[in-house]
Design a protein around this motif. Structure first.
Motif, PDB file in Angstrom:
ATOM      1  N   VAL A 167      13.613  19.513 -18.086  1.00 18.08           N
ATOM      2  CA  VAL A 167      12.640  19.419 -19.177  1.00 18.08           C
ATOM      3  C   VAL A 167      12.724  18.010 -19.782  1.00 18.08           C
ATOM      4  CG1 VAL A 167      11.966  20.298 -21.448  1.00 18.08           C
ATOM      5  CG2 VAL A 167      12.832  21.876 -19.702  1.00 18.08           C
ATOM      6  N   SER A 168      11.571  17.427 -20.075  1.00 19.59           N
ATOM      7  CA  SER A 168      11.553  16.101 -20.723  1.00 19.59           C
ATOM      8  C   SER A 168      11.506  16.301 -22.242  1.00 19.59           C
ATOM      9  CB  SER A 168      10.357  15.275 -20.237  1.00 19.59           C
ATOM     10  OG  SER A 168       9.163  16.028 -20.266  1.00 19.59           O
ATOM     11  N   TRP A 169      12.664  16.577 -22.813  1.00 24.16           N
ATOM     12  CA  TRP A 169      12.782  16.849 -24.244  1.00 24.16           C
ATOM     13  C   TRP A 169      12.337  15.632 -25.054  1.00 24.16           C
ATOM     14  CZ3 TRP A 169      13.535  21.823 -24.758  1.00 24.16           C
ATOM     15  CH2 TRP A 169      14.276  22.519 -23.796  1.00 24.16           C
ATOM     16  N   GLY A 199      -9.815  12.428 -25.147  1.00 18.92           N
ATOM     17  CA  GLY A 199      -9.761  13.643 -24.347  1.00 18.92           C
ATOM     18  C   GLY A 199      -8.328  14.112 -24.175  1.00 18.92           C
ATOM     19  N   LEU A 200      -7.991  14.538 -22.962  1.00 14.10           N
ATOM     20  CA  LEU A 200      -6.634  15.009 -22.688  1.00 14.10           C
ATOM     21  C   LEU A 200      -5.736  13.807 -22.443  1.00 14.10           C
ATOM     22  CD1 LEU A 200      -7.424  17.914 -20.178  1.00 14.10           C
ATOM     23  CD2 LEU A 200      -7.275  18.021 -22.680  1.00 14.10           C
ATOM     24  N   THR A 201      -4.691  13.648 -23.229  1.00 13.20           N
ATOM     25  CA  THR A 201      -3.793  12.511 -23.039  1.00 13.20           C
ATOM     26  C   THR A 201      -2.843  12.771 -21.870  1.00 13.20           C
ATOM     27  OG1 THR A 201      -1.976  13.313 -24.436  1.00 13.20           O
ATOM     28  CG2 THR A 201      -3.800  12.167 -25.538  1.00 13.20           C
ATOM     29  N   PRO A 202      -2.214  11.717 -21.362  1.00 13.14           N
ATOM     30  CA  PRO A 202      -1.096  11.942 -20.444  1.00 13.14           C
ATOM     31  C   PRO A 202       0.007  12.708 -21.185  1.00 13.14           C
ATOM     32  CG  PRO A 202      -1.745   9.620 -20.491  1.00 13.14           C
ATOM     33  CD  PRO A 202      -2.433  10.289 -21.636  1.00 13.14           C
ATOM     34  N   ALA A 203       0.968  13.193 -20.456  1.00 17.34           N
ATOM     35  CA  ALA A 203       2.111  13.850 -21.092  1.00 17.34           C
ATOM     36  C   ALA A 203       2.854  12.841 -21.962  1.00 17.34           C
ATOM     37  CB  ALA A 203       3.045  14.424 -20.027  1.00 17.34           C
ATOM     38  N   LEU A 204       3.000  13.170 -23.235  1.00 15.56           N
ATOM     39  CA  LEU A 204       3.695  12.283 -24.182  1.00 15.56           C
ATOM     40  C   LEU A 204       5.141  12.739 -24.247  1.00 15.56           C
ATOM     41  CD1 LEU A 204       0.912  12.201 -26.923  1.00 15.56           C
ATOM     42  CD2 LEU A 204       1.345  10.506 -25.130  1.00 15.56           C
ATOM     43  N   THR A 205       5.970  12.175 -23.385  1.00 19.94           N
ATOM     44  CA  THR A 205       7.311  12.709 -23.166  1.00 19.94           C
ATOM     45  C   THR A 205       8.409  11.689 -23.405  1.00 19.94           C
ATOM     46  OG1 THR A 205       7.528  12.061 -20.846  1.00 19.94           O
ATOM     47  CG2 THR A 205       6.309  14.092 -21.302  1.00 19.94           C
ATOM     48  N   GLY A 206       9.614  12.223 -23.513  1.00 18.00           N
ATOM     49  CA  GLY A 206      10.796  11.399 -23.463  1.00 18.00           C
ATOM     50  C   GLY A 206      10.903  10.743 -22.095  1.00 18.00           C
ATOM     51  N   SER A 207      11.897   9.896 -21.912  1.00 12.72           N
ATOM     52  CA  SER A 207      11.985   9.092 -20.687  1.00 12.72           C
ATOM     53  C   SER A 207      12.932   9.670 -19.644  1.00 12.72           C
ATOM     54  CB  SER A 207      12.430   7.670 -21.041  1.00 12.72           C
ATOM     55  OG  SER A 207      13.661   7.702 -21.751  1.00 12.72           O
ATOM     56  N   PHE A 284      17.419  12.317 -25.556  1.00  9.66           N
ATOM     57  CA  PHE A 284      17.874  13.627 -26.018  1.00  9.66           C
ATOM     58  C   PHE A 284      19.308  13.566 -26.509  1.00  9.66           C
ATOM     59  CE2 PHE A 284      19.742  17.858 -25.399  1.00  9.66           C
ATOM     60  CZ  PHE A 284      18.909  18.595 -26.219  1.00  9.66           C
ATOM     61  N   ARG A 285      20.140  12.814 -25.825  1.00 10.13           N
ATOM     62  CA  ARG A 285      21.540  12.704 -26.251  1.00 10.13           C
ATOM     63  C   ARG A 285      21.625  12.158 -27.670  1.00 10.13           C
ATOM     64  NH1 ARG A 285      26.575  11.953 -23.583  1.00 10.13           N
ATOM     65  NH2 ARG A 285      28.104  11.028 -24.998  1.00 10.13           N
ATOM     66  N   GLU A 286      20.840  11.132 -27.965  1.00 11.84           N
ATOM     67  CA  GLU A 286      20.844  10.549 -29.303  1.00 11.84           C
ATOM     68  C   GLU A 286      20.345  11.558 -30.330  1.00 11.84           C
ATOM     69  OE1 GLU A 286      18.406   6.994 -31.565  1.00 11.84           O
ATOM     70  OE2 GLU A 286      19.133   6.631 -29.510  1.00 11.84           O
ATOM     71  N   PHE A 287      19.291  12.301 -29.960  1.00  8.29           N
ATOM     72  CA  PHE A 287      18.794  13.325 -30.873  1.00  8.29           C
ATOM     73  C   PHE A 287      19.856  14.388 -31.123  1.00  8.29           C
ATOM     74  CE2 PHE A 287      17.093  17.589 -31.413  1.00  8.29           C
ATOM     75  CZ  PHE A 287      16.300  17.417 -32.547  1.00  8.29           C
TER      76      PHE A 287
END
Length: 296
Positions: A167-169, A199-207, A284-287
């Motif tokens: 999962v790209s948290w 419209g529909l954006t790309p997935a706005l995800t972590g890296s 995610f680790r930092e979060f």
């Protein structure tokens, strides 16, 4: 005026805060079911009006004068959620909004085993059908949800959940900043919202993508305690939730996260969020480091 719904919630409230860094308060309005829950915004000059997704007239009033409206998806699921979202879309159109923005999800899919993804897909159809220019922010899976799934394991030392997938948290803070940028033009020199934000954006995800085993490993390093990842059969997991008082619909919802993730529905990593923010998303680790405590 830019209007944000759900401003008493985590994502909506953080988006308003980011907007206030970019705009005078008198150009920002919020639509909330209970205005008394956001006294801090009213005190700073934000227009606060009651807006209830069960009361279309209240939404039209809350959206009055809006150039853009951000509809933050509701905490409900199924027919109720889609009806709420359609009501808000219709109200924004009636109020004359020039663009409607919506907090969707990277996994939006009418056939997903994770129920909210089906709702997001249906809402995106309603946005297209509205005839109003729209932006559906396909947000990455909230990092806070990953931390929630770890909560019991931090006490027991065992992350006992069903088979899963990567999962790209993605942090709420990053998604709130992205929403504020989309509402204020997305960095376009002329203030327009175009390209990736139309419209529909790309997935706005972590890296990066991390599965449950990876999360257990990170949590072990951060806490200094061993947290083992063990696989539990789907039905045993669901039965355990119900036995501990979780309502059956909620148990089905939680199970759906794992079924969908192992089908790869949340495994995409896209650079769009980093481009929009002008920096790397919060790892995610930092979060997680801000939510867990080391062993004493």
């Amino acid at each position: 005026m830019i209007i944000v719904t759900g401003a008493s919630g985590q994502l909506g409230g953080a988006t308003v805060e980011r907007l206030l860094e970019r705009l005078p308060a008198e150009q920002v309005g919020v639509s909330v079911r209970d205005p008394e829950k956001v006294p801090e915004f009213a005190a700073r000059g934000v227009r606060v009006r009651r807006g209830d997704f069960e009361d279309p007239a209240s939404l039209v009033h809350a959206f009055e004068g809006a150039s853009r409206v951000l509809i933050v998806s509701t905490a409900t699921t199924g027919e109720v959620a889609v009806r709420h979202h359609r009501t808000a879309i219709d109200a924004a159109k009636e109020a004359g909004a020039g663009r409607i923005l919506y907090t969707s999800h990277m996994g939006s899919n009418p056939a997903s085993p994770f129920a909210p993804m089906v709702d997001h897909a249906a809402t995106e159809v309603a946005l297209r059908d509205s005839g109003v220019p729209f932006t559906s922010l396909r947000n990455g899976f909230y990092a806070a949800s990953g931390a929630m799934l770890l909560d019991n394991a931090l006490r027991t030392g065992e992350l006992a959940v069903p088979e899963d997938g990567p999962v790209s948290w993605t942090a709420h803070a990053d998604l709130a900043e992205a929403a504020a940028l989309a509402l204020t033009g997305g960095g376009e020199p002329d203030g327009s919202t175009g390209g990736e934000l139309d419209g529909l954006t790309p997935a706005l995800t972590g890296s990066e993508v991390i599965d449950m085993a990876g999360m257990a490993e990170i949590a072990s390093e951060l806490t200094g305690r061993t947290i083992r990842r063990t696989v539990v059969a789907d039905e045993a997991y669901r039965a355990g939730l119900v036995a501990h008082g979780v309502p059956e619909p909620a148990a089905d919802l939680l199970l759906g996260i794992f079924v969908a993730s192992r089908q790869g529905e949340f495994a995409e990593v896209d650079p769009a969020l980093a481009r929009l923010l002008g920096r790397p998303p919060v790892p995610f680790r930092e979060f997680l480091a801000t939510t867990v405590s080391p062993a004493r």
